[in-house]
Design a protein around this motif. Structure first.
Motif, PDB file in Angstrom:
ATOM      1  N   GLY A  41      36.894  56.761  14.956  1.00  0.00           N
ATOM      2  CA  GLY A  41      37.712  56.117  15.979  1.00  0.00           C
ATOM      3  C   GLY A  41      38.877  55.374  15.349  1.00  0.00           C
ATOM      4  O   GLY A  41      39.214  55.595  14.173  1.00  0.00           O
ATOM      5  N   GLU A  42      39.467  54.492  16.137  1.00  0.00           N
ATOM      6  CA  GLU A  42      40.705  53.838  15.722  1.00  0.00           C
ATOM      7  C   GLU A  42      40.466  52.600  14.857  1.00  0.00           C
ATOM      8  O   GLU A  42      40.743  52.595  13.656  1.00  0.00           O
ATOM      9  CB  GLU A  42      41.484  53.476  16.998  1.00  0.00           C
ATOM     10  CG  GLU A  42      42.759  52.720  16.769  1.00  0.00           C
ATOM     11  CD  GLU A  42      43.518  52.497  18.083  1.00  0.00           C
ATOM     12  OE1 GLU A  42      43.366  53.311  19.011  1.00  0.00           O
ATOM     13  OE2 GLU A  42      44.261  51.508  18.160  1.00  0.00           O
ATOM     14  N   ALA A  43      39.919  51.575  15.460  1.00  0.00           N
ATOM     15  CA  ALA A  43      39.748  50.291  14.784  1.00  0.00           C
ATOM     16  C   ALA A  43      38.766  49.462  15.595  1.00  0.00           C
ATOM     17  O   ALA A  43      38.582  49.710  16.792  1.00  0.00           O
ATOM     18  CB  ALA A  43      41.096  49.564  14.698  1.00  0.00           C
ATOM     19  N   GLU A  63      33.094  44.793  18.401  1.00  0.00           N
ATOM     20  CA  GLU A  63      32.813  45.324  17.068  1.00  0.00           C
ATOM     21  C   GLU A  63      33.115  44.260  16.012  1.00  0.00           C
ATOM     22  O   GLU A  63      32.376  44.111  15.032  1.00  0.00           O
ATOM     23  CB  GLU A  63      33.661  46.583  16.806  1.00  0.00           C
ATOM     24  CG  GLU A  63      33.271  47.793  17.642  1.00  0.00           C
ATOM     25  CD  GLU A  63      33.699  47.718  19.108  1.00  0.00           C
ATOM     26  OE1 GLU A  63      34.645  46.950  19.407  1.00  0.00           O
ATOM     27  OE2 GLU A  63      33.101  48.421  19.951  1.00  0.00           O
ATOM     28  N   HIS A 122      39.193  59.561  23.313  1.00  0.00           N
ATOM     29  CA  HIS A 122      38.503  58.332  22.935  1.00  0.00           C
ATOM     30  C   HIS A 122      37.572  57.914  24.074  1.00  0.00           C
ATOM     31  O   HIS A 122      37.945  58.013  25.247  1.00  0.00           O
ATOM     32  CB  HIS A 122      39.561  57.237  22.693  1.00  0.00           C
ATOM     33  CG  HIS A 122      39.005  56.044  21.987  1.00  0.00           C
ATOM     34  ND1 HIS A 122      38.209  55.117  22.618  1.00  0.00           N
ATOM     35  CD2 HIS A 122      39.117  55.642  20.695  1.00  0.00           C
ATOM     36  CE1 HIS A 122      37.875  54.189  21.740  1.00  0.00           C
ATOM     37  NE2 HIS A 122      38.405  54.484  20.568  1.00  0.00           N
ATOM     38  N   ALA A 181      43.373  58.085  16.102  1.00  0.00           N
ATOM     39  CA  ALA A 181      42.622  58.701  14.992  1.00  0.00           C
ATOM     40  C   ALA A 181      43.085  60.138  14.778  1.00  0.00           C
ATOM     41  O   ALA A 181      43.290  60.577  13.636  1.00  0.00           O
ATOM     42  CB  ALA A 181      41.125  58.666  15.289  1.00  0.00           C
ATOM     43  N   ASN A 210      35.716  53.999  11.595  1.00  0.00           N
ATOM     44  CA  ASN A 210      37.058  53.883  12.160  1.00  0.00           C
ATOM     45  C   ASN A 210      38.103  54.105  11.074  1.00  0.00           C
ATOM     46  O   ASN A 210      37.812  53.932   9.879  1.00  0.00           O
ATOM     47  CB  ASN A 210      37.268  52.487  12.751  1.00  0.00           C
ATOM     48  CG  ASN A 210      36.569  52.304  14.085  1.00  0.00           C
ATOM     49  OD1 ASN A 210      36.746  53.105  14.997  1.00  0.00           O
ATOM     50  ND2 ASN A 210      35.763  51.256  14.202  1.00  0.00           N
ATOM     51  N   PRO A 235      30.764  49.571  14.459  1.00  0.00           N
ATOM     52  CA  PRO A 235      31.715  50.281  15.317  1.00  0.00           C
ATOM     53  C   PRO A 235      31.100  50.708  16.650  1.00  0.00           C
ATOM     54  O   PRO A 235      29.902  50.985  16.726  1.00  0.00           O
ATOM     55  CB  PRO A 235      32.091  51.533  14.523  1.00  0.00           C
ATOM     56  CG  PRO A 235      31.266  51.551  13.304  1.00  0.00           C
ATOM     57  CD  PRO A 235      30.407  50.328  13.265  1.00  0.00           C
TER      58      PRO A 235
END
Ligand code: URA
Length: 223
Positions: free
Chosen positions: A80-82, A87, A195, A164, A121, A93
């Motif tokens: 994923g992104e961040a 999280e 996502h 991502a 991430n 995550p």
């Protein structure tokens, strides 16, 4: 093997694929750029390097780093992104609402985080206010994800969400145009999907995400 699985014996018997041997912390400290050092790290050194990383400004503004979670010899690597707020608070995550959806989708495939699945991430630190990651932050953090991939040696990377996907494939193309094909990241087959947070807002696209997961499963089965 399938017979053993059906008998419920496989988890006891399975010998995992051979993994890259870890190097000592001392070895990791000597010589080379940060990227080169990270590229030689085993799991303990990599986890320590991420939790102590101040290479970009994000660490100063987040609660903790979010390294990743799951089976360190998984066939599936989900990226994923961040980290978001939950999280950042819990250090894992995809533990918020989007994470619950992700867990349900994995369960529908007979998978779970920690069972042949690893979740990570692109960025290990939460951007303030969940703003988009900046290119410099991605550049500093990229060696961590790359080393995770080398250590896990997944059969497939599932890139989730525009950020991502576009980061790993180095493209501006839309997810829609990239779905249903096998791409690659550093030699590892990569499949793209939406996502989970996007799916929560766009429920009709859940069917497409499910098709992506089935496509990913087929890709793994054929590898
Ligand atoms: N969104 C992400 O991309 N990653 C997380 O860990 C949580 C939300």
């Amino acid at each position: 093997m399938r017979v053993l699985e059906e008998m419920g014996l496989a988890p006891v018997w399975v010998l995992r694929r051979k993994k890259t041997p870890p190097v000592s912390a001392k070895d990791a400290e000597t010589g080379g750029s940060r990227e080169e050092q990270v590229a030689r790290m085993g799991w303990p050194e990599l986890k320590a390097a991420v939790s102590g990383c101040t290479a970009c400004g994000l660490r100063a503004g987040c609660t903790q780093t979010v390294f990743g979670v799951g089976d360190e010899a998984a066939d599936w690597l989900l990226v994923g992104e961040a980290p978001g707020a939950e999280e950042d608070r819990l250090g894992e995550p995809f533990v918020g609402q989007a994470g619950k959806l992700l867990d349900n989708m994995l369960a529908a495939l007979g998978l779970a985080r920690g069972r042949n699945v690893y979740i990570a991430n692109v960025l290990k630190c939460r951007p303030p206010g969940n703003r988009n990651p900046e290119p410099g932050e991605v550049a500093q953090c990229a060696p961590h994800l790359l080393r995770q991939i080398e250590l896990i040696q997944p059969k497939l990377i599932l890139a989730m969400g525009r950020f991502a996907v576009q980061t790993l494939l180095n493209t501006d193309a839309t997810i829609g145009s990239l779905r249903g094909k096998v791409h690659a990241y550093h030699g590892v087959p990569l499949v793209v999907t939406y996502h989970p947070a996007y799916l929560l807002r766009n429920l009709p696209d859940k069917a497409k995400a499910w098709a992506d997961l089935v496509f990913a499963r087929k890709t793994i089965a054929g590898s």
